[in-house]
Design a protein around this motif. Structure first.
Motif, PDB file in Angstrom:
ATOM      1  N   ALA A   1      11.005   7.046  -1.221  1.00  0.00           N
ATOM      2  CA  ALA A   1      11.692   6.716   0.027  1.00  0.00           C
ATOM      3  C   ALA A   1      10.966   5.595   0.770  1.00  0.00           C
ATOM      4  CB  ALA A   1      11.790   7.962   0.912  1.00  0.00           C
ATOM      5  N   ILE A   2       9.649   5.663   0.849  1.00  0.00           N
ATOM      6  CA  ILE A   2       8.901   4.631   1.568  1.00  0.00           C
ATOM      7  C   ILE A   2       8.890   3.333   0.775  1.00  0.00           C
ATOM      8  CG2 ILE A   2       6.694   4.024   2.630  1.00  0.00           C
ATOM      9  CD1 ILE A   2       8.261   6.315   3.967  1.00  0.00           C
ATOM     10  N   ARG A   3       8.792   3.430  -0.534  1.00  0.00           N
ATOM     11  CA  ARG A   3       8.848   2.223  -1.356  1.00  0.00           C
ATOM     12  C   ARG A   3      10.182   1.505  -1.164  1.00  0.00           C
ATOM     13  NH1 ARG A   3      10.465   0.756  -6.578  1.00  0.00           N
ATOM     14  NH2 ARG A   3       9.150  -0.852  -7.530  1.00  0.00           N
ATOM     15  N   GLU A   4      11.267   2.263  -1.106  1.00  0.00           N
ATOM     16  CA  GLU A   4      12.576   1.674  -0.873  1.00  0.00           C
ATOM     17  C   GLU A   4      12.616   0.965   0.482  1.00  0.00           C
ATOM     18  OE1 GLU A   4      16.395   0.385  -1.185  1.00  0.00           O
ATOM     19  OE2 GLU A   4      15.112   1.212  -2.764  1.00  0.00           O
ATOM     20  N   THR A   5      11.931   1.512   1.476  1.00  0.00           N
ATOM     21  CA  THR A   5      11.901   0.897   2.802  1.00  0.00           C
ATOM     22  C   THR A   5      11.241  -0.467   2.759  1.00  0.00           C
ATOM     23  OG1 THR A   5      11.837   3.053   3.914  1.00  0.00           O
ATOM     24  CG2 THR A   5      11.075   1.159   5.176  1.00  0.00           C
ATOM     25  N   TRP A   6      10.058  -0.560   2.089  1.00  0.00           N
ATOM     26  CA  TRP A   6       9.395  -1.869   2.098  1.00  0.00           C
ATOM     27  C   TRP A   6      10.118  -2.879   1.189  1.00  0.00           C
ATOM     28  CZ3 TRP A   6       5.259   1.472  -0.334  1.00  0.00           C
ATOM     29  CH2 TRP A   6       5.037   1.205  -1.684  1.00  0.00           C
ATOM     30  N   ILE A   7      10.761  -2.400   0.142  1.00  0.00           N
ATOM     31  CA  ILE A   7      11.545  -3.310  -0.692  1.00  0.00           C
ATOM     32  C   ILE A   7      12.742  -3.849   0.095  1.00  0.00           C
ATOM     33  CG2 ILE A   7      13.068  -3.441  -2.700  1.00  0.00           C
ATOM     34  CD1 ILE A   7      11.177  -1.529  -4.132  1.00  0.00           C
ATOM     35  N   ARG A   8      13.418  -2.958   0.814  1.00  0.00           N
ATOM     36  CA  ARG A   8      14.574  -3.364   1.614  1.00  0.00           C
ATOM     37  C   ARG A   8      14.166  -4.353   2.713  1.00  0.00           C
ATOM     38  NH1 ARG A   8      16.248   1.400   2.407  1.00  0.00           N
ATOM     39  NH2 ARG A   8      15.289   1.721   4.455  1.00  0.00           N
ATOM     40  N   ALA A   9      12.945  -4.191   3.226  1.00  0.00           N
ATOM     41  CA  ALA A   9      12.452  -5.100   4.267  1.00  0.00           C
ATOM     42  C   ALA A   9      11.982  -6.433   3.697  1.00  0.00           C
ATOM     43  CB  ALA A   9      11.311  -4.436   5.034  1.00  0.00           C
ATOM     44  N   GLY A  10      11.930  -6.548   2.354  1.00  0.00           N
ATOM     45  CA  GLY A  10      11.545  -7.802   1.726  1.00  0.00           C
ATOM     46  C   GLY A  10      10.061  -7.971   1.486  1.00  0.00           C
ATOM     47  N   TRP A  11       9.312  -6.883   1.628  1.00  0.00           N
ATOM     48  CA  TRP A  11       7.862  -6.992   1.409  1.00  0.00           C
ATOM     49  C   TRP A  11       7.527  -6.599  -0.026  1.00  0.00           C
ATOM     50  CZ3 TRP A  11       3.646  -2.951   2.084  1.00  0.00           C
ATOM     51  CH2 TRP A  11       2.378  -3.527   1.937  1.00  0.00           C
ATOM     52  N   HIS A  12       6.649  -7.371  -0.640  1.00  0.00           N
ATOM     53  CA  HIS A  12       6.184  -7.088  -1.990  1.00  0.00           C
ATOM     54  C   HIS A  12       4.656  -7.130  -1.984  1.00  0.00           C
ATOM     55  CE1 HIS A  12      10.284  -7.434  -3.489  1.00  0.00           C
ATOM     56  NE2 HIS A  12      10.393  -8.531  -2.756  1.00  0.00           N
ATOM     57  N   PRO A  13       3.990  -5.962  -1.890  1.00  0.00           N
ATOM     58  CA  PRO A  13       2.519  -5.963  -1.886  1.00  0.00           C
ATOM     59  C   PRO A  13       1.971  -6.674  -3.117  1.00  0.00           C
ATOM     60  CG  PRO A  13       3.407  -3.749  -1.495  1.00  0.00           C
ATOM     61  CD  PRO A  13       4.553  -4.595  -1.911  1.00  0.00           C
ATOM     62  N   VAL A  14       0.864  -7.403  -2.941  1.00  0.00           N
ATOM     63  CA  VAL A  14       0.272  -8.081  -4.095  1.00  0.00           C
ATOM     64  C   VAL A  14      -0.286  -7.062  -5.081  1.00  0.00           C
ATOM     65  CG1 VAL A  14      -0.236 -10.171  -2.793  1.00  0.00           C
ATOM     66  CG2 VAL A  14      -1.944  -8.354  -2.904  1.00  0.00           C
ATOM     67  N   ALA A  15      -0.581  -5.862  -4.595  1.00  0.00           N
ATOM     68  CA  ALA A  15      -1.045  -4.764  -5.448  1.00  0.00           C
ATOM     69  C   ALA A  15      -0.830  -3.462  -4.692  1.00  0.00           C
ATOM     70  CB  ALA A  15      -2.512  -4.922  -5.817  1.00  0.00           C
ATOM     71  N   VAL A  16      -0.585  -2.389  -5.425  1.00  0.00           N
ATOM     72  CA  VAL A  16      -0.515  -1.059  -4.837  1.00  0.00           C
ATOM     73  C   VAL A  16      -1.676  -0.262  -5.414  1.00  0.00           C
ATOM     74  CG1 VAL A  16       0.844   1.046  -4.565  1.00  0.00           C
ATOM     75  CG2 VAL A  16       1.995  -1.180  -4.599  1.00  0.00           C
ATOM     76  N   ARG A  17      -2.639   0.032  -4.578  1.00  0.00           N
ATOM     77  CA  ARG A  17      -3.852   0.713  -5.019  1.00  0.00           C
ATOM     78  C   ARG A  17      -3.738   2.209  -4.760  1.00  0.00           C
ATOM     79  NH1 ARG A  17      -8.418  -3.031  -2.018  1.00  0.00           N
ATOM     80  NH2 ARG A  17      -7.767  -5.083  -2.823  1.00  0.00           N
ATOM     81  N   GLU A  18      -3.871   2.988  -5.791  1.00  0.00           N
ATOM     82  CA  GLU A  18      -3.865   4.438  -5.623  1.00  0.00           C
ATOM     83  C   GLU A  18      -5.189   4.869  -5.023  1.00  0.00           C
ATOM     84  OE1 GLU A  18      -2.902   6.595  -9.104  1.00  0.00           O
ATOM     85  OE2 GLU A  18      -0.915   5.696  -9.332  1.00  0.00           O
ATOM     86  N   SER A  19      -5.125   5.553  -3.910  1.00  0.00           N
ATOM     87  CA  SER A  19      -6.343   5.996  -3.237  1.00  0.00           C
ATOM     88  C   SER A  19      -6.180   7.431  -2.777  1.00  0.00           C
ATOM     89  CB  SER A  19      -6.656   5.091  -2.038  1.00  0.00           C
ATOM     90  OG  SER A  19      -5.598   5.131  -1.096  1.00  0.00           O
ATOM     91  N   ALA A  20      -7.296   8.055  -2.458  1.00  0.00           N
ATOM     92  CA  ALA A  20      -7.281   9.442  -1.993  1.00  0.00           C
ATOM     93  C   ALA A  20      -6.733   9.500  -0.574  1.00  0.00           C
ATOM     94  CB  ALA A  20      -8.700  10.015  -2.036  1.00  0.00           C
ATOM     95  N   PRO A  21      -6.121  10.634  -0.180  1.00  0.00           N
ATOM     96  CA  PRO A  21      -5.540  10.734   1.157  1.00  0.00           C
ATOM     97  C   PRO A  21      -6.563  10.963   2.260  1.00  0.00           C
ATOM     98  CG  PRO A  21      -5.230  12.785  -0.025  1.00  0.00           C
ATOM     99  CD  PRO A  21      -5.849  11.828  -0.999  1.00  0.00           C
ATOM    100  N   ARG A  22      -7.803  11.225   1.919  1.00  0.00           N
ATOM    101  CA  ARG A  22      -8.810  11.550   2.922  1.00  0.00           C
ATOM    102  C   ARG A  22      -9.109  10.354   3.812  1.00  0.00           C
ATOM    103  NH1 ARG A  22      -7.180  16.073   2.332  1.00  0.00           N
ATOM    104  NH2 ARG A  22      -7.656  17.152   0.404  1.00  0.00           N
ATOM    105  N   ARG A  23      -9.232  10.603   5.106  1.00  0.00           N
ATOM    106  CA  ARG A  23      -9.435   9.530   6.066  1.00  0.00           C
ATOM    107  C   ARG A  23     -10.691   8.725   5.782  1.00  0.00           C
ATOM    108  NH1 ARG A  23     -10.819  10.685  10.530  1.00  0.00           N
ATOM    109  NH2 ARG A  23      -9.977   8.927  11.699  1.00  0.00           N
ATOM    110  N   GLY A  24     -11.778   9.400   5.449  1.00  0.00           N
ATOM    111  CA  GLY A  24     -13.031   8.690   5.208  1.00  0.00           C
ATOM    112  C   GLY A  24     -12.930   7.724   4.044  1.00  0.00           C
ATOM    113  N   LEU A  25     -12.225   8.141   2.985  1.00  0.00           N
ATOM    114  CA  LEU A  25     -12.120   7.289   1.803  1.00  0.00           C
ATOM    115  C   LEU A  25     -11.185   6.113   2.029  1.00  0.00           C
ATOM    116  CD1 LEU A  25     -11.996  10.021  -0.985  1.00  0.00           C
ATOM    117  CD2 LEU A  25     -13.906   8.554  -0.362  1.00  0.00           C
ATOM    118  N   PHE A  26     -10.017   6.361   2.659  1.00  0.00           N
ATOM    119  CA  PHE A  26      -9.117   5.224   2.852  1.00  0.00           C
ATOM    120  C   PHE A  26      -9.662   4.293   3.931  1.00  0.00           C
ATOM    121  CE2 PHE A  26      -6.858   7.208   6.503  1.00  0.00           C
ATOM    122  CZ  PHE A  26      -6.469   6.103   7.237  1.00  0.00           C
ATOM    123  N   GLY A  27     -10.431   4.831   4.884  1.00  0.00           N
ATOM    124  CA  GLY A  27     -11.057   3.980   5.891  1.00  0.00           C
ATOM    125  C   GLY A  27     -12.076   3.038   5.287  1.00  0.00           C
ATOM    126  N   ALA A  28     -12.857   3.551   4.332  1.00  0.00           N
ATOM    127  CA  ALA A  28     -13.843   2.703   3.659  1.00  0.00           C
ATOM    128  C   ALA A  28     -13.159   1.612   2.843  1.00  0.00           C
ATOM    129  CB  ALA A  28     -14.731   3.570   2.762  1.00  0.00           C
TER     130      ALA A  28
END
Length: 300
Positions: free
Chosen positions: A196-223
């Motif tokens: 659903a969220i991927r469809e939102t950014w595609i519809r908005a015309g955004w294409h990330p240069v990369a999609v990095r899989e990361s852990a959901p923990r705040r400390g890890l994504f903050g780093a």
């Protein structure tokens, strides 16, 4: 052979597709493939015919299906018969609203609940197995055989490090994210929400240069945001707190939304209790913790 391997085998045999089966059991397709190969080696027989159309059980695989179902069901019943639990078996998906876990404990009343940290896909599987009473998970999701009450529905914004080029903006447009990588999560954790969220950014015309899989923990994504270069995250405002070196930016338009629901099995005899807990969770929902605003907006 392990009980877990039999559960994985049944998922593949029923779905006839490795990717869909991986979503059902909540692991990566590569990990699921490795488990099936290990089981085949242990048994000394090929269990599936693999082709571009999917995975079809061999004669040996077809014979194993009935035995595997008996073992898995027997294990489930044995577990339920010996568990002397005084409370509910509950789960909360990582990244859920910060007030959610405390509200679940209060809503459980005098009984002491077992509250597990569990991804959406795994919760769905365990709810259908009867190994989980209720769980807070991400929508949209395949809710066949389940009942859900939405307990939170809020917008996502863009999270960046304080030194990111967008950090001074009051709002952000989708086209301003061009050239950025996205810190995201593995699709197998919550396929419906991911799509659903991927469809939102595609519809908005955004294409990330990369999609990095990361852990959901705040400390890890903050780093990762602080040290990973030109990378952004899509998160609710409560994921950014004073002092963590991050900024939450609202979208100027077309903001994606994140929804959480309390979900339980419709066949559960305690369904009325779960509806009551869901009502308590809706009541407990509080205004989100104020995000760290872009520099220069703190006095507004």
């Amino acid at each position: 052979m392990e009980l877990r391997q039999l559960r994985y085998f049944l998922a593949v045999a029923e779905e006839r597709n490795l990717t869909r089966a991986a979503e059902v059991v909540g692991i990566r397709p590569t990990s699921l493939s490795q488990q099936i190969i290990a089981l085949e080696r242990e048994l000394g027989a090929a269990l599936f015919v693999r082709s571009s159309a999917g995975m079809t059980p061999t004669q040996a695989g077809a014979r194993l299906v009935g035995h595997a179902r008996t073992v898995v069901e027997s294990a489930r019943r044995a577990r339920e018969s010996i568990q002397q639990r005084s409370g509910l078996r509950l789960a909360v998906t990582p990244g859920a609203p910060p007030w959610c876990a405390s509200a679940l404990w209060r809503a459980a009343g005098e009984s002491v609940p077992e509250v597990a940290d569990m991804q959406t896909a795994e919760q769905l599987s365990r709810l259908r197995e009867g190994a989980l009473d209720a769980g807070v998970l991400l929508l949209p999701a395949d809710l066949s055989g389940l009942q859900a009450v939405t307990i939170e529905d809020t917008e996502l914004g863009v999270v960046v490090a304080l030194d990111h080029r967008l950090a001074d903006r009051k709002v952000v447009r989708w086209d301003e994210l061009d050239g950025c990588a996205l810190s995201w999560f593995a699709r197998s954790w919550a396929p419906g929400y991911y799509d659903a969220i991927r469809e939102t950014w595609i519809r908005a015309g955004w294409h990330p240069v990369a999609v990095r899989e990361s852990a959901p923990r705040r400390g890890l994504f903050g780093a990762e945001l602080a040290h990973g270069g030109n990378v952004v995250a899509l998160r609710p405002a409560w994921d950014v707190r004073p002092g963590d070196g991050l900024v939450w930016l609202p979208f100027a338009a077309d903001a994606p939304r994140i929804r959480y629901a309390l979900v339980w099995n419709v066949a559960d005899s305690a369904a009325a209790r779960y509806r009551s807990i869901a009502a308590d969770l809706v009541t407990a929902a509080t205004p989100h913790t104020r995000a760290v605003l872009p520099r220069g907006q703190g006095g507004r």
